[in-house]
Design a protein around this motif. Structure first.
Motif, PDB file in Angstrom:
ATOM      1  N   GLU A  64      -6.207   8.333  -1.876  1.00 46.98           N
ATOM      2  CA  GLU A  64      -5.221   9.522  -2.072  1.00 46.98           C
ATOM      3  C   GLU A  64      -3.830   9.282  -1.933  1.00 46.98           C
ATOM      4  OE1 GLU A  64      -5.972   9.733   2.618  1.00 46.98           O
ATOM      5  OE2 GLU A  64      -7.582   9.716   0.926  1.00 46.98           O
ATOM      6  N   TYR A  65      -3.532   7.810  -2.025  1.00 49.05           N
ATOM      7  CA  TYR A  65      -2.285   7.365  -1.728  1.00 49.05           C
ATOM      8  C   TYR A  65      -1.581   7.452  -3.259  1.00 49.05           C
ATOM      9  CZ  TYR A  65      -4.737   5.870   2.354  1.00 49.05           C
ATOM     10  OH  TYR A  65      -5.227   5.907   3.625  1.00 49.05           O
ATOM     11  N   GLU A  66      -0.383   7.665  -3.058  1.00 47.64           N
ATOM     12  CA  GLU A  66       0.563   7.631  -4.238  1.00 47.64           C
ATOM     13  C   GLU A  66       2.091   7.481  -4.067  1.00 47.64           C
ATOM     14  OE1 GLU A  66       1.126  11.485  -6.450  1.00 47.64           O
ATOM     15  OE2 GLU A  66       0.298  10.496  -8.193  1.00 47.64           O
ATOM     16  N   SER A  95       1.524  -8.814   2.731  1.00 47.17           N
ATOM     17  CA  SER A  95       2.329  -9.290   3.860  1.00 47.17           C
ATOM     18  C   SER A  95       3.997  -8.978   3.332  1.00 47.17           C
ATOM     19  CB  SER A  95       1.926 -10.657   3.844  1.00 47.17           C
ATOM     20  OG  SER A  95       2.040 -11.518   2.989  1.00 47.17           O
ATOM     21  N   ARG A  96       4.132  -9.073   1.963  1.00 52.25           N
ATOM     22  CA  ARG A  96       5.610  -8.914   1.434  1.00 52.25           C
ATOM     23  C   ARG A  96       5.955  -7.481   1.802  1.00 52.25           C
ATOM     24  NH1 ARG A  96       7.926 -13.600  -0.951  1.00 52.25           N
ATOM     25  NH2 ARG A  96       6.827 -15.277  -0.017  1.00 52.25           N
ATOM     26  N   ASN A  97       5.132  -6.550   1.098  1.00 52.17           N
ATOM     27  CA  ASN A  97       5.257  -5.181   1.343  1.00 52.17           C
ATOM     28  C   ASN A  97       5.556  -4.687   2.707  1.00 52.17           C
ATOM     29  OD1 ASN A  97       5.058  -4.836  -1.591  1.00 52.17           O
ATOM     30  ND2 ASN A  97       3.064  -4.105  -1.490  1.00 52.17           N
ATOM     31  N   GLN A  98       4.944  -5.294   3.602  1.00 51.70           N
ATOM     32  CA  GLN A  98       5.296  -4.714   5.036  1.00 51.70           C
ATOM     33  C   GLN A  98       6.520  -5.204   5.479  1.00 51.70           C
ATOM     34  OE1 GLN A  98       1.818  -6.638   7.580  1.00 51.70           O
ATOM     35  NE2 GLN A  98       0.521  -5.364   6.203  1.00 51.70           N
ATOM     36  N   GLU A 126       1.521   1.761   6.039  1.00 54.47           N
ATOM     37  CA  GLU A 126       0.812   1.531   7.324  1.00 54.47           C
ATOM     38  C   GLU A 126      -0.106  -0.077   6.949  1.00 54.47           C
ATOM     39  OE1 GLU A 126       1.001   2.911  10.410  1.00 54.47           O
ATOM     40  OE2 GLU A 126       2.328   4.388   9.493  1.00 54.47           O
ATOM     41  N   PRO A 127       0.189  -0.785   8.023  1.00 58.08           N
ATOM     42  CA  PRO A 127      -0.296  -2.331   7.891  1.00 58.08           C
ATOM     43  C   PRO A 127      -1.926  -2.229   7.848  1.00 58.08           C
ATOM     44  CG  PRO A 127       1.356  -2.267   9.383  1.00 58.08           C
ATOM     45  CD  PRO A 127       1.281  -1.071   8.865  1.00 58.08           C
ATOM     46  N   GLY A 128      -2.410  -1.117   8.709  1.00 55.99           N
ATOM     47  CA  GLY A 128      -3.905  -1.480   8.556  1.00 55.99           C
ATOM     48  C   GLY A 128      -4.592  -0.622   7.615  1.00 55.99           C
ATOM     49  N   ILE A 129      -4.086  -0.122   6.635  1.00 56.29           N
ATOM     50  CA  ILE A 129      -4.621   0.829   5.515  1.00 56.29           C
ATOM     51  C   ILE A 129      -4.710   0.004   4.364  1.00 56.29           C
ATOM     52  CG2 ILE A 129      -4.526   2.775   4.275  1.00 56.29           C
ATOM     53  CD1 ILE A 129      -2.906   4.308   6.380  1.00 56.29           C
ATOM     54  N   TYR A 131      -4.623  -0.120   0.668  1.00 51.08           N
ATOM     55  CA  TYR A 131      -3.958   0.683  -0.338  1.00 51.08           C
ATOM     56  C   TYR A 131      -4.567   0.360  -1.839  1.00 51.08           C
ATOM     57  CZ  TYR A 131      -0.714   2.515   3.148  1.00 51.08           C
ATOM     58  OH  TYR A 131      -0.125   3.293   4.330  1.00 51.08           O
ATOM     59  N   GLY A 132      -5.379  -0.649  -1.801  1.00 50.30           N
ATOM     60  CA  GLY A 132      -5.725  -1.158  -3.195  1.00 50.30           C
ATOM     61  C   GLY A 132      -4.672  -2.080  -3.695  1.00 50.30           C
ATOM     62  N   TYR A 133      -5.382  -2.827  -4.613  1.00 54.75           N
ATOM     63  CA  TYR A 133      -4.507  -3.863  -5.628  1.00 54.75           C
ATOM     64  C   TYR A 133      -3.262  -3.262  -6.054  1.00 54.75           C
ATOM     65  CZ  TYR A 133      -3.077  -7.898  -8.118  1.00 54.75           C
ATOM     66  OH  TYR A 133      -2.089  -8.913  -8.413  1.00 54.75           O
ATOM     67  N   GLU A 134      -3.796  -2.242  -6.882  1.00 58.52           N
ATOM     68  CA  GLU A 134      -2.631  -1.608  -7.926  1.00 58.52           C
ATOM     69  C   GLU A 134      -1.477  -0.901  -7.131  1.00 58.52           C
ATOM     70  OE1 GLU A 134      -2.053   1.625 -11.540  1.00 58.52           O
ATOM     71  OE2 GLU A 134      -4.200   1.361 -10.340  1.00 58.52           O
ATOM     72  N   VAL A 135      -1.714  -0.328  -5.906  1.00 56.24           N
ATOM     73  CA  VAL A 135      -0.639   0.132  -5.293  1.00 56.24           C
ATOM     74  C   VAL A 135       0.137  -1.023  -4.744  1.00 56.24           C
ATOM     75  CG1 VAL A 135       0.183   1.600  -3.343  1.00 56.24           C
ATOM     76  CG2 VAL A 135      -1.678   2.111  -4.709  1.00 56.24           C
ATOM     77  N   ASN A 136      -0.329  -1.838  -4.088  1.00 57.64           N
ATOM     78  CA  ASN A 136       0.393  -3.259  -3.694  1.00 57.64           C
ATOM     79  C   ASN A 136       1.357  -3.878  -4.795  1.00 57.64           C
ATOM     80  OD1 ASN A 136       0.122  -3.585  -0.534  1.00 57.64           O
ATOM     81  ND2 ASN A 136      -1.931  -2.960  -1.067  1.00 57.64           N
ATOM     82  N   TYR A 137       0.512  -4.155  -5.755  1.00 55.09           N
ATOM     83  CA  TYR A 137       1.048  -4.752  -7.014  1.00 55.09           C
ATOM     84  C   TYR A 137       2.353  -4.229  -7.383  1.00 55.09           C
ATOM     85  CZ  TYR A 137       1.894  -6.357 -11.736  1.00 55.09           C
ATOM     86  OH  TYR A 137       2.471  -6.791 -12.847  1.00 55.09           O
ATOM     87  N   LYS A 138       2.258  -2.902  -7.703  1.00 55.25           N
ATOM     88  CA  LYS A 138       3.559  -2.044  -8.226  1.00 55.25           C
ATOM     89  C   LYS A 138       4.532  -1.878  -7.252  1.00 55.25           C
ATOM     90  CE  LYS A 138       1.196   0.174 -11.894  1.00 55.25           C
ATOM     91  NZ  LYS A 138       0.527   1.278 -12.486  1.00 55.25           N
ATOM     92  N   LEU A 139       4.159  -1.649  -5.804  1.00 60.52           N
ATOM     93  CA  LEU A 139       5.194  -1.656  -4.722  1.00 60.52           C
ATOM     94  C   LEU A 139       5.849  -2.987  -4.690  1.00 60.52           C
ATOM     95  CD1 LEU A 139       6.449   0.183  -2.484  1.00 60.52           C
ATOM     96  CD2 LEU A 139       4.674  -0.650  -1.019  1.00 60.52           C
ATOM     97  N   TYR A 140       5.298  -3.968  -4.546  1.00 59.16           N
ATOM     98  CA  TYR A 140       6.032  -5.339  -4.376  1.00 59.16           C
ATOM     99  C   TYR A 140       6.860  -5.278  -5.534  1.00 59.16           C
ATOM    100  CZ  TYR A 140       6.511 -10.414  -4.720  1.00 59.16           C
ATOM    101  OH  TYR A 140       7.103 -11.495  -4.745  1.00 59.16           O
ATOM    102  N   ASN A 141       6.446  -5.022  -6.814  1.00 57.27           N
ATOM    103  CA  ASN A 141       7.476  -5.462  -7.907  1.00 57.27           C
ATOM    104  C   ASN A 141       8.497  -4.358  -8.073  1.00 57.27           C
ATOM    105  OD1 ASN A 141       6.344  -7.738  -9.773  1.00 57.27           O
ATOM    106  ND2 ASN A 141       4.251  -6.585  -9.280  1.00 57.27           N
TER     107      ASN A 141
END
Length: 161
Positions: A64-66, A95-98, A126-129, A131-141
């Protein structure tokens, strides 16, 4: 007398070592400037100025994360300049996103003297959740894109591609 000479030799070596090893620390709250080694290619500059896709939705179909990014040029930059999906592993991205989220939120709260027009809202990450690869990838970028386009620094790392 020999012992005094040895002590002075050690002191001289320590003084020389500390003088040689001192380096300028970059304050991560400062904007990037001309002295920061950051080269922006012409293709990247064109991506920054692109007016195509105005909104990028970052979400995982199974969760449900967006995140919605409304920054013209990001979609073009993501598709043409950013490293491809799979280049980084998820642990690296998390780790970078955090770190980037922490610094972003501090600026959004006004804890630093940052441009309030750049940091309009906090990011709930939140560090303990997982979010999946795609969310982390796009957020990092997005963080890399943001730092390079607006010449900001969200951590101790120079935002490189």
């Amino acid at each position: 007398m020999k012992r005094v000479n040895n002590i002075w030799s050690v002191i001289v070596v320590l003084v020389l070592f500390s003088a040689c090893s001192s380096s300028k620390q970059v304050n991560q709250t400062e904007e990037l400037n001309e002295s920061t080694p950051l080269s922006i290619s012409q293709a990247e500059e064109q991506a920054f100025n692109a007016t195509g896709e105005g909104e990028v939705r970052i979400g995982d179909e199974e969760s449900e994360y967006e995140i919605i990014i409304i920054d013209p040029g990001f979609y073009t930059w993501l598709k043409s300049i950013a490293r491809p999906e799979g280049y980084y592993d998820q642990a690296f991205l998390e780790s970078r996103n955090q770190l980037y989220v922490l610094n972003w939120n501090q600026r959004a709260l006004g804890l630093y003297n940052a441009d309030p027009n750049l940091y309009l809202m906090q990011i709930n990450y939140e560090p303990g959740i997982d979010y999946g690869y795609e969310v982390n990838y796009k957020l990092y970028n997005y963080f890399i894109y943001f730092q390079r386009k607006y010449k900001q620094r969200l951590g101790p790392f120079v935002p490189r591609i």
